[in-house]
Write an enzyme that holds these catalytic residues in place. Sequence first.
Site, PDB file in Angstrom:
ATOM      1  N   CYS A  13     -84.945 -76.116 -67.465  1.00  0.00           N
ATOM      2  CA  CYS A  13     -83.932 -75.159 -67.906  1.00  0.00           C
ATOM      3  C   CYS A  13     -84.565 -73.812 -68.189  1.00  0.00           C
ATOM      4  O   CYS A  13     -85.773 -73.642 -68.076  1.00  0.00           O
ATOM      5  CB  CYS A  13     -83.233 -75.658 -69.163  1.00  0.00           C
ATOM      6  SG  CYS A  13     -84.363 -75.690 -70.548  1.00  0.00           S
ATOM      7  N   CYS A  16     -87.566 -73.723 -70.607  1.00  0.00           N
ATOM      8  CA  CYS A  16     -88.869 -74.096 -70.049  1.00  0.00           C
ATOM      9  C   CYS A  16     -89.485 -72.863 -69.401  1.00  0.00           C
ATOM     10  O   CYS A  16     -90.682 -72.591 -69.564  1.00  0.00           O
ATOM     11  CB  CYS A  16     -88.747 -75.160 -68.963  1.00  0.00           C
ATOM     12  SG  CYS A  16     -87.691 -76.521 -69.356  1.00  0.00           S
ATOM     13  N   CYS A  83     -95.914 -76.584 -22.719  1.00  0.00           N
ATOM     14  CA  CYS A  83     -94.749 -77.423 -22.938  1.00  0.00           C
ATOM     15  C   CYS A  83     -94.793 -78.029 -24.325  1.00  0.00           C
ATOM     16  O   CYS A  83     -95.721 -77.814 -25.088  1.00  0.00           O
ATOM     17  CB  CYS A  83     -94.642 -78.518 -21.893  1.00  0.00           C
ATOM     18  SG  CYS A  83     -95.944 -79.727 -22.068  1.00  0.00           S
ATOM     19  N   ASP A 502     -67.047 -68.210 -55.712  1.00  0.00           N
ATOM     20  CA  ASP A 502     -67.078 -67.506 -56.974  1.00  0.00           C
ATOM     21  C   ASP A 502     -65.890 -66.542 -56.967  1.00  0.00           C
ATOM     22  O   ASP A 502     -65.472 -66.093 -55.911  1.00  0.00           O
ATOM     23  CB  ASP A 502     -68.417 -66.754 -57.028  1.00  0.00           C
ATOM     24  CG  ASP A 502     -68.493 -65.758 -58.148  1.00  0.00           C
ATOM     25  OD1 ASP A 502     -68.302 -66.180 -59.293  1.00  0.00           O
ATOM     26  OD2 ASP A 502     -68.731 -64.570 -57.868  1.00  0.00           O
ATOM     27  N   ASP A 701     -72.166 -63.893 -55.370  1.00  0.00           N
ATOM     28  CA  ASP A 701     -72.826 -62.600 -55.183  1.00  0.00           C
ATOM     29  C   ASP A 701     -73.778 -62.225 -56.298  1.00  0.00           C
ATOM     30  O   ASP A 701     -74.583 -61.327 -56.137  1.00  0.00           O
ATOM     31  CB  ASP A 701     -71.780 -61.502 -55.043  1.00  0.00           C
ATOM     32  CG  ASP A 701     -71.080 -61.222 -56.358  1.00  0.00           C
ATOM     33  OD1 ASP A 701     -70.891 -62.184 -57.144  1.00  0.00           O
ATOM     34  OD2 ASP A 701     -70.736 -60.064 -56.623  1.00  0.00           O
ATOM     35  N   ASP A 705     -75.171 -66.577 -60.082  1.00  0.00           N
ATOM     36  CA  ASP A 705     -74.803 -67.584 -59.093  1.00  0.00           C
ATOM     37  C   ASP A 705     -76.023 -68.238 -58.450  1.00  0.00           C
ATOM     38  O   ASP A 705     -75.890 -69.240 -57.750  1.00  0.00           O
ATOM     39  CB  ASP A 705     -73.955 -66.955 -57.977  1.00  0.00           C
ATOM     40  CG  ASP A 705     -72.636 -66.424 -58.510  1.00  0.00           C
ATOM     41  OD1 ASP A 705     -72.066 -67.067 -59.401  1.00  0.00           O
ATOM     42  OD2 ASP A 705     -72.193 -65.366 -58.036  1.00  0.00           O
TER      43      ASP A 705
HETATM   44  N1  LIG Z   1     -69.193 -57.824 -71.728  1.00  0.00           N
HETATM   45  C1  LIG Z   1     -68.055 -58.509 -71.924  1.00  0.00           C
HETATM   46  N2  LIG Z   1     -67.024 -57.926 -72.523  1.00  0.00           N
HETATM   47  C2  LIG Z   1     -65.879 -58.583 -72.717  1.00  0.00           C
HETATM   48  N3  LIG Z   1     -65.695 -59.853 -72.348  1.00  0.00           N
HETATM   49  C3  LIG Z   1     -66.680 -60.504 -71.742  1.00  0.00           C
HETATM   50  C4  LIG Z   1     -67.915 -59.870 -71.484  1.00  0.00           C
HETATM   51  N4  LIG Z   1     -68.720 -60.746 -70.879  1.00  0.00           N
HETATM   52  C5  LIG Z   1     -67.996 -61.886 -70.730  1.00  0.00           C
HETATM   53  N5  LIG Z   1     -66.780 -61.746 -71.272  1.00  0.00           N
HETATM   54  C6  LIG Z   1     -65.726 -62.748 -71.343  1.00  0.00           C
HETATM   55  O1  LIG Z   1     -66.261 -64.018 -70.975  1.00  0.00           O
HETATM   56  C7  LIG Z   1     -65.587 -64.498 -69.809  1.00  0.00           C
HETATM   57  C8  LIG Z   1     -66.558 -65.249 -68.937  1.00  0.00           C
HETATM   58  O2  LIG Z   1     -67.529 -64.361 -68.397  1.00  0.00           O
HETATM   59  P1  LIG Z   1     -68.371 -64.761 -67.146  1.00  0.00           P
HETATM   60  O3  LIG Z   1     -69.331 -63.670 -66.886  1.00  0.00           O
HETATM   61  O4  LIG Z   1     -68.892 -66.118 -67.367  1.00  0.00           O
HETATM   62  O5  LIG Z   1     -67.341 -64.883 -65.951  1.00  0.00           O
HETATM   63  P2  LIG Z   1     -66.487 -63.790 -65.128  1.00  0.00           P
HETATM   64  O6  LIG Z   1     -67.365 -62.638 -64.802  1.00  0.00           O
HETATM   65  O7  LIG Z   1     -65.223 -63.479 -65.809  1.00  0.00           O
HETATM   66  O8  LIG Z   1     -66.069 -64.579 -63.825  1.00  0.00           O
HETATM   67  P3  LIG Z   1     -66.947 -65.083 -62.599  1.00  0.00           P
HETATM   68  O9  LIG Z   1     -67.508 -66.374 -63.015  1.00  0.00           O
HETATM   69  O10 LIG Z   1     -65.934 -65.264 -61.495  1.00  0.00           O
HETATM   70  O11 LIG Z   1     -67.946 -64.045 -62.303  1.00  0.00           O
HETATM   71  C9  LIG Z   1     -64.999 -63.290 -69.143  1.00  0.00           C
HETATM   72  O12 LIG Z   1     -63.879 -63.608 -68.366  1.00  0.00           O
HETATM   73  C10 LIG Z   1     -64.621 -62.426 -70.347  1.00  0.00           C
HETATM   74  O13 LIG Z   1     -63.399 -62.834 -70.867  1.00  0.00           O
END
Ligand SMILES: Nc1ncnc2c1ncn2[C@@H]1O[C@H](COP(=O)(O)OP(=O)(O)OP(=O)(O)O)[C@@H](O)[C@H]1O
Length: 822
Positions: A13, A16, A83, A502, A701, A705
């Site tokens: 993880c 580590c 070959c 994603d 992207d 991910d």
């Molecule tokens: N900087 C931030 N400000 C406000 N809310 C946030 C912020 N970072 C994360 N969150 C909240 O946490 C949620 C999960 O964020 P995460 O980055 O895991 O996924 P995401 O970017 O919404 O979606 P994806 O997985 O498709 O990229 C977001 O949808 C948002 O509601």
Amino acid sequence: MIHKTYPVNGMVCASCAQTVEQAVAKLPGVEKASVNLATEKLSLDYDKDQVDFQTLADTVAKVGYQLEVPLLSQDFTIEGMSCASCAQTVEAAVAKLKGIEQASVNLATEQMQVMYQEGQVNTKDILEAVAESGYQAFVRKDASQARIDQGQKQEQHMDDLWRRFMGSAIFALPLLIVAMGPMLGLPIPSHDYPKLFAGIQLMLTLPVIYFGRSFFSQGFKALFKGHPNMDSLVALGSSAAFIYSIYATLRLWLGGESHFVMQLYYESVGVILTLITLGKYFESRSKGKTSEAIKSLMALAPQQARLIKDKEMTMVDLDQVQLDDIILVKPGEKIPMDGQIIEGSSSVDESMISGESMPVSKKVGDQVIGASLNKQGSFKFKVNRLSQDSTLAQIIHMVEEAQGSKAPIARLADKVSGVFVPIVMVLALLSGLAWYFLGQESLTFALTITISVLVIACPCALGLATPTAIMVGTGKGAENGILIKSGDALENSHKIQVMVLDKTGTITEGKPKVTDILLATGQSEDQVLQLAAAAEAASEHPLGQAIVDQAQAQNLPLAETSDFKAISGQGIQVKVAGRQLYLGNLKLMQAQAIDVKTYQAKANMLASQGKTPMYVADQDKLLGIIAVADQAKASSKAAIAALHDLDIKVIMLTGDNEKTAQAIANQVGVDQVIADVMPDDKASVIKDLQSKDKIVAMVGDGINDAPALAQADVGIAIGSGTDVAMDSADIVLMRSDLMDVPAALELSAATIRNIKENLFWAFAYNVLGIPVAMGLLHLFGGPLLSPMLAGAAMSFSSVSVLLNALRLRNFKIKAKNVYKNV
Ligand SMILES: Nc1ncnc2c1ncn2[C@@H]1O[C@H](COP(=O)(O)OP(=O)(O)OP(=O)(O)O)[C@@H](O)[C@H]1O
Ligand SMILES: [Cu+]
Ligand SMILES: [Mg+2]
């Protein structure tokens, strides 16, 4: 200071990874240490006088992990292979050295890739091992130089083959007429002057043997080293025919036994050698064409740049440019390197790199890519990647690696061709003996059989079947911004059952915008936005960026902040002008015990419109909700429909909330939504799907991910993404058009289909040709295969495989069924 990468074992993880990083970073002489969990590698910048491998290994062992001996990779050019069994021989010779992890030879490019353990073995050992096995190896210099050398060599080789063919043909043709003339009723007095008749044939054969001398030198050398190859078969076959003919000639001349005039085989020798040379010429021509894609990528790179230094402008070669140098680009010029615009603006045609046909507008702060074409504007940019690390160089490297890799399907062919030649030699001998002793046929007849079997049985088509198709297929992809990184990726792609996408940046544009601001207290919209934007100023998250952008658009000044902390999957916490603020999703509010009940219905409303609601709160109460919307990409819906056409189930994976995700899912037509997934859990979602015996692909992207991309059977990074995502992916899509996903799958499928066709043809030639040559049909009154026909058939087999592979060049990336459902 040197830079090195070492594999690390035992990490499970992120913590580590941290442990290892910190332990190593503490060592004196280590400047920088970073662990990539996805690739399980430790990258180090260190002073090699102060630190050695053992110290590093001990340090890592002390904290509970194992550092492995780093693998070095070196490419070699191999000469003298004809070959698949030559390729096998070279591979085996290198592989048996101590410390070799992997050696793989590509017959089509005449390249060998060796991965070996540092300190255990060196390039000199490898060169010697190859020489020992009867071939020549050369260390490949810098990749681009090697490619140029190889191109020139290939052309020389082709010219040389053509000269040898013409030389042989000039003598072989009259030889054929003289020898076959009496049978065809031409007025050739063979029976009146048998001695002269034999003498003329011998004189005409000698030059042909001279032009084909390399078959004998290479073939017998390989045979005596114990690894017979295709040239050995040709050499054996034609030597047998020649020696027997000499014997017959001597009986004629010295003993006057004129019936021996019917037992001359000079024309077989001449024609076999000529036809096989012609076959090799065609082969070499087609091989050159398979690497055309890479050549055209190489040709993209400009040679010089307009360097601005101390207010002066000079044209310099690219290798003189350094990081952070300033370069000027004028309208209509190619951008020489990768960098960031610091002055001016323009629109740039990046189609050669990304396949994206629309020009992209660029302003100060935007990244430009080397080898793309500047349209009307003029600008200055600061170099941030040297040409050997440029995007183009990376693409070329990736394509080359892919072209050097073997698809699993090729292993069968490798195994077969490894044992093929010795088996054929035994078969040839046995069938000759069988006809002579059991069939009571003449020695001449038995000899014909043996020669035909030797000549037709070359496994060269087998060795070309896979690499040529992979080269053409991956090259075709590269021209269209689809980089398929390995043979395994090609092969897995057409078995995919589940495609996980994603959401942000993959299905959607990834450029969210603020749409609604709801208020929970007496503050104004601007006040809430201003607070939120100040809070998000330090955030890298696109959602935070959207809020900051909105505040900037409204010219709202942002207050000072401190104690910023991102809470993964939930949001952020930060002090704005001394006031504690929380910004994020429902989970975050619940964790902070902030009551949002009265606003939940409204938040749900926004979510069901596909917007992402973010709660803004201070220590004890909700201040408001800011909703942000991210548009689905124009092509997402059609791309998902195209995936459905390929019978693939499409799943959307996101950290966003269920309602928002579902609303977007409905717009684009995905089959299933997996929402509220913490970034760290994305890989385990993939694992779960795989544990249900599904072949799973993942498209993403972002950096977060990368583990999921690595976990998936096929990881696809989209939109030229981040370097990390590119590293962990099997396929990289340069454009961010989701339509390239089905296109990549179809190209993979077409390539694999092509490989199968090639293997079929290559096997079929041998499976059908050998029994006929052995005289199986003749047993039942059917025809015999003459040695000359055998020579022609065997040459045609490799040429037909190559021509089939080249057909892939006509593959339409945007196949019409992709657009069927638009
Ligand atoms: N900087 C931030 N400000 C406000 N809310 C946030 C912020 N970072 C994360 N969150 C909240 O946490 C949620 C999960 O964020 P995460 O980055 O895991 O996924 P995401 O970017 O919404 O979606 P994806 O997985 O498709 O990229 C977001 O949808 C948002 O509601
Ligand atoms: Cu052959
Ligand atoms: Mg995200």
